[in-house]
Design a protein around this motif. Structure first.
Motif, short mmCIF file in Angstrom:
data_model
loop_
_atom_site.label_atom_id
_atom_site.label_comp_id
_atom_site.label_asym_id
_atom_site.label_seq_id
_atom_site.Cartn_x
_atom_site.Cartn_y
_atom_site.Cartn_z
N TYR A 33 14.36 10.39 8.07
CA TYR A 33 15.61 10.88 7.43
C TYR A 33 15.90 12.26 8.45
CZ TYR A 33 15.89 8.68 2.93
OH TYR A 33 16.07 7.83 1.71
N LEU A 75 22.55 11.29 0.27
CA LEU A 75 21.02 11.08 0.07
C LEU A 75 20.51 10.23 -1.27
CD1 LEU A 75 19.26 14.33 1.38
CD2 LEU A 75 19.96 12.38 2.74
N PHE A 77 13.00 14.03 -3.02
CA PHE A 77 14.31 14.65 -2.71
C PHE A 77 14.04 16.08 -1.73
CE2 PHE A 77 16.40 11.82 -5.71
CZ PHE A 77 17.63 11.69 -4.99
N ARG A 78 13.08 16.85 -2.40
CA ARG A 78 12.57 18.23 -1.62
C ARG A 78 11.92 17.92 -0.39
NH1 ARG A 78 9.61 20.57 -5.55
NH2 ARG A 78 11.17 22.27 -6.05
N THR A 98 14.97 16.67 1.98
CA THR A 98 15.97 17.62 2.17
C THR A 98 15.42 18.93 2.96
OG1 THR A 98 16.91 17.49 0.08
CG2 THR A 98 17.53 19.39 1.02
N SER A 99 14.08 18.99 2.84
CA SER A 99 13.53 20.25 3.65
C SER A 99 13.38 19.71 5.24
CB SER A 99 12.22 20.65 3.25
OG SER A 99 12.31 20.99 1.84
N ILE A 139 15.53 17.39 6.52
CA ILE A 139 16.90 17.55 7.25
C ILE A 139 17.20 18.96 7.57
CG2 ILE A 139 19.21 17.18 6.90
CD1 ILE A 139 18.34 14.79 5.08
N ARG A 140 16.76 19.75 6.52
CA ARG A 140 17.28 21.38 6.89
C ARG A 140 16.21 21.74 8.35
NH1 ARG A 140 22.06 21.43 5.38
NH2 ARG A 140 22.53 21.74 2.82
N VAL A 189 24.82 18.60 2.30
CA VAL A 189 23.77 17.73 1.50
C VAL A 189 24.53 17.22 0.37
CG1 VAL A 189 21.47 17.41 0.49
CG2 VAL A 189 21.83 18.30 2.87
N TYR A 204 23.57 14.56 -2.86
CA TYR A 204 22.78 13.76 -3.58
C TYR A 204 23.35 12.73 -4.34
CZ TYR A 204 18.82 17.07 -2.99
OH TYR A 204 17.67 17.91 -2.36
N LEU A 236 16.90 21.34 -7.18
CA LEU A 236 17.10 21.74 -5.76
C LEU A 236 18.40 21.77 -5.53
CD1 LEU A 236 15.28 18.36 -4.94
CD2 LEU A 236 14.28 20.75 -4.86
N PRO A 243 21.42 20.79 -4.49
CA PRO A 243 22.38 20.44 -3.34
C PRO A 243 23.76 20.91 -3.19
CG PRO A 243 22.23 18.49 -4.72
CD PRO A 243 21.20 19.49 -5.31
#
Length: 286
Positions: A32, A49, A65-66, A69-70, A72-73, A82, A84, A103, A105
């Protein structure tokens, strides 16, 4: 038109497609992240996402998801918004609210009406799958209220013009605050037909309050829909969730290839790509 920036979004994986259908679909957080880098490098400013487990199975777990996302960041920082997904069949609303509220987003997709949701094969003369996609006002309010409570901006996904009209009572009740973000999902069997005239029709239905609108075109008809949206002042979304193929019929080797083609279409139509800062401002995030 050059001063009318285009917010370019990429839906990188979806929940249904597999690598057997398209080898470029990301499964792991690292994949991702690599796709997000390609998206940003080609001018995309938002990623939509759906979570997957590392084996590729659809997931609605906070941990997945975490992790995605982490990753990607860590790869692109704040260079992408981001967004969701919250759409699902058979997944309780409470489960979907868990990963949103935990989380937080910047944006959460919010489906705006129930419908028959299907894929039809003219070759088989039968449905590949067919289901009822439940998005009652009760479900919409539960997800919307959860988003608002933690500062998530909703993206209103509308599969037909009646779904756009579902914004009216929410605005009247005061539970929505402009600017709105409204996306027309076109090309799903059971939803509005994917034509340029219907893009214009849907755009005319958006309530007369500050808003951004855009098109999500499903399957290979996507590119004509994007051309219509760009000519009418709308935003666009591409990505392997929606369509695997470039306009010449070749399969995309990454999400970046799809974003690059959409970016070229925007520039060829006299539009320019929004920066991520401009997109955040236009969407009420800044």
């Amino acid at each position: 038109m050059a001063d009318d920036p285009v917010i370019l979004t990429c839906a990188m994986s979806g929940a249904l497609a597999s690598r057997e259908q398209c080898p470029a679909i990301p499964y792991t957080p690292a994949e991702y992240a690599a796709e997000a880098r390609r998206v940003v490098d080609e001018g995309g400013v938002m990623v939509h996402l759906h979570a997957r487990t590392p084996s590729g199975a659809p997931s609605h777990e906070i941990a997945d998801f975490r992790a995605i996302t982490s990753a990607i960041r860590d790869e692109v920082g704040d260079a992408v918004i981001v967004n969701y997904s919250t759409g699902a069949l058979g997944v309780p609303v409470a489960k979907r609210l868990e990963y949103l509220t935990e989380l937080r987003p910047e944006i959460g997709a919010l489906n705006m009406g129930s419908m028959n949701y299907a894929k039809y094969s003219s070759r088989r003369k039968d449905f590949v799958f067919a289901a009822v996609f439940e998005n009652s006002f009760e479900t919409i309010r539960a997800l919307l209220d959860g988003m608002v409570s933690v500062g998530i901006r909703p993206e209103h996904e509308c599969f037909d013009s009646g779904h756009v009209a579902s914004l009216d009572p929410l605005l009247d009740m005061g539970v929505l605050s402009p600017p709105l973000s409204v996306s027309f999902v076109m090309g799903v069997t059971g939803g509005i037909r994917p034509t340029a005239r219907n893009v214009a029709h849907m755009a005319e239905q958006v309530p007369d309050v500050p808003h951004q609108w855009g098109v999500i075109g499903i399957s290979r008809g996507q590119w004509g829909l994007l051309a219509a949206a760009l000519s009418l002042g709308g935003n666009v979304r591409v990505g392997l969730e929606d369509n695997f193929y470039l306009p010449d019929g070749s399969m995309a080797r990454s999400n970046g290839e799809l974003v690059a083609r959409a970016a070229r279409m925007a520039l060829d139509s006299g539009r320019r790509l929004a920066t991520v800062a401009e997109a955040r401002s236009l969407l009420g995030l800044a």
